[in-house]
Write a protein that holds these residues in place. Sequence first.
Motif, PDB file in Angstrom:
ATOM      1  N   GLU A 214       0.819  -1.202   0.000  1.00 14.09           N
ATOM      2  CA  GLU A 214       0.000   0.000   0.000  1.00 14.09           C
ATOM      3  C   GLU A 214       0.861   1.263   0.000  1.00 14.09           C
ATOM      4  O   GLU A 214       0.549   2.244  -0.685  1.00 14.09           O
ATOM      5  N   GLU A 215       1.955   1.224   0.750  1.00 13.51           N
ATOM      6  CA  GLU A 215       2.843   2.387   0.792  1.00 13.51           C
ATOM      7  C   GLU A 215       3.559   2.578  -0.545  1.00 13.51           C
ATOM      8  O   GLU A 215       3.755   3.712  -0.999  1.00 13.51           O
ATOM      9  N   ILE A 216       3.944   1.487  -1.188  1.00 16.02           N
ATOM     10  CA  ILE A 216       4.553   1.587  -2.520  1.00 16.02           C
ATOM     11  C   ILE A 216       3.582   2.280  -3.472  1.00 16.02           C
ATOM     12  O   ILE A 216       3.948   3.217  -4.191  1.00 16.02           O
ATOM     13  N   ALA A 217       2.331   1.823  -3.480  1.00 22.88           N
ATOM     14  CA  ALA A 217       1.325   2.389  -4.382  1.00 22.88           C
ATOM     15  C   ALA A 217       1.108   3.873  -4.103  1.00 22.88           C
ATOM     16  O   ALA A 217       1.011   4.684  -5.043  1.00 22.88           O
ATOM     17  N   LYS A 218       1.034   4.243  -2.837  1.00 22.01           N
ATOM     18  CA  LYS A 218       0.804   5.655  -2.487  1.00 22.01           C
ATOM     19  C   LYS A 218       1.987   6.526  -2.901  1.00 22.01           C
ATOM     20  O   LYS A 218       1.803   7.655  -3.378  1.00 22.01           O
ATOM     21  N   LYS A 219       3.194   6.018  -2.743  1.00 18.16           N
ATOM     22  CA  LYS A 219       4.366   6.812  -3.108  1.00 18.16           C
ATOM     23  C   LYS A 219       4.518   6.926  -4.631  1.00 18.16           C
ATOM     24  O   LYS A 219       4.962   7.965  -5.139  1.00 18.16           O
ATOM     25  N   VAL A 220       4.153   5.882  -5.345  1.00 18.22           N
ATOM     26  CA  VAL A 220       4.168   5.957  -6.801  1.00 18.22           C
ATOM     27  C   VAL A 220       3.102   6.965  -7.258  1.00 18.22           C
ATOM     28  O   VAL A 220       3.363   7.786  -8.160  1.00 18.22           O
ATOM     29  N   LEU A 221       1.927   6.923  -6.655  1.00 18.30           N
ATOM     30  CA  LEU A 221       0.876   7.892  -6.982  1.00 18.30           C
ATOM     31  C   LEU A 221       1.361   9.318  -6.735  1.00 18.30           C
ATOM     32  O   LEU A 221       1.173  10.203  -7.583  1.00 18.30           O
ATOM     33  N   ALA A 222       1.984   9.554  -5.585  1.00 20.23           N
ATOM     34  CA  ALA A 222       2.489  10.896  -5.257  1.00 20.23           C
ATOM     35  C   ALA A 222       3.539  11.344  -6.260  1.00 20.23           C
ATOM     36  O   ALA A 222       3.562  12.504  -6.678  1.00 20.23           O
ATOM     37  N   PHE A 223       4.410  10.412  -6.668  1.00 18.46           N
ATOM     38  CA  PHE A 223       5.451  10.725  -7.642  1.00 18.46           C
ATOM     39  C   PHE A 223       4.847  11.115  -8.994  1.00 18.46           C
ATOM     40  O   PHE A 223       5.234  12.098  -9.615  1.00 18.46           O
ATOM     41  N   VAL A 224       3.876  10.337  -9.439  1.00 20.50           N
ATOM     42  CA  VAL A 224       3.217  10.597 -10.724  1.00 20.50           C
ATOM     43  C   VAL A 224       2.464  11.928 -10.675  1.00 20.50           C
ATOM     44  O   VAL A 224       2.549  12.736 -11.604  1.00 20.50           O
ATOM     45  N   THR A 225       1.750  12.166  -9.589  1.00 22.53           N
ATOM     46  CA  THR A 225       0.968  13.390  -9.460  1.00 22.53           C
ATOM     47  C   THR A 225       1.877  14.618  -9.443  1.00 22.53           C
ATOM     48  O   THR A 225       1.584  15.640 -10.076  1.00 22.53           O
ATOM     49  N   LYS A 226       3.002  14.513  -8.752  1.00 18.71           N
ATOM     50  CA  LYS A 226       3.934  15.638  -8.646  1.00 18.71           C
ATOM     51  C   LYS A 226       4.639  15.931  -9.954  1.00 18.71           C
ATOM     52  O   LYS A 226       4.877  17.081 -10.317  1.00 18.71           O
ATOM     53  N   ASN A 227       4.989  14.871 -10.685  1.00 17.92           N
ATOM     54  CA  ASN A 227       5.825  15.032 -11.872  1.00 17.92           C
ATOM     55  C   ASN A 227       5.049  15.085 -13.171  1.00 17.92           C
ATOM     56  O   ASN A 227       5.636  15.178 -14.234  1.00 17.92           O
TER      57      ASN A 227
END
Length: 227
Positions: A214-227
Amino acid sequence: MKILITSGGTSEAIDRVRAITNQSTGTLGKIMAETFLKAGFEVTLVTTKAAVKPEAQANLTIHEITNVANLKNTLEPLIKTHDVFIHSMAVSDYTPIYMTGIEEVADGKDVHEFLQKENKETKISSKDDYQVLFLKKTPKIISHVKEWNPAIALIGFKLLVDVSVEELRSVAEKSLASNHADMIVANDLTDIKANQHKAYLVQKEGYMIAFTKEEIAKKVLAFVTKN
């Protein structure tokens, strides 16, 4: 923004009833898809029949594949029409080309002869005590992604077994560079347990650490949203 995700594990047929596969369940890809769907993104999931999947819902399209050749043919047109590609599928490194009894191989023939053969039987006979299976390397799907769509954001995954953190990160950094990826999620099989999935999310600027799917998915989401 359109998100393309792969999950599960491919299966390479030996004959009509036998195959080489892996133990990937598709759980991380499922969680990744659900995380992006909850955030309001349109998601296409390329997965396998045996893999776990999100429930049918709006903004989710699912394509089922079997082997690497099938995966490559399915992904190429999809990658050209999506903005982000998250490649979490466990893709087979080799595919069978010919299987025979050890006596035929030990008969003094040039080994290269067997590389030109193929099994014609629906089910290869099991009368031999020992069988030899010839395999050939499958294409690396991730290496074609930027050829198909140079503009797509690419997030790849790398799984190693019982290596040092330094080696894990080094391999991820090499994959990041060679595949022109934006992030490589590197994990060690020994760090994956029922309620744990430690991973290093390696980027050009450094890396982040996550401890669950779940943490991997959330951090990937944050990365995609930011970039």
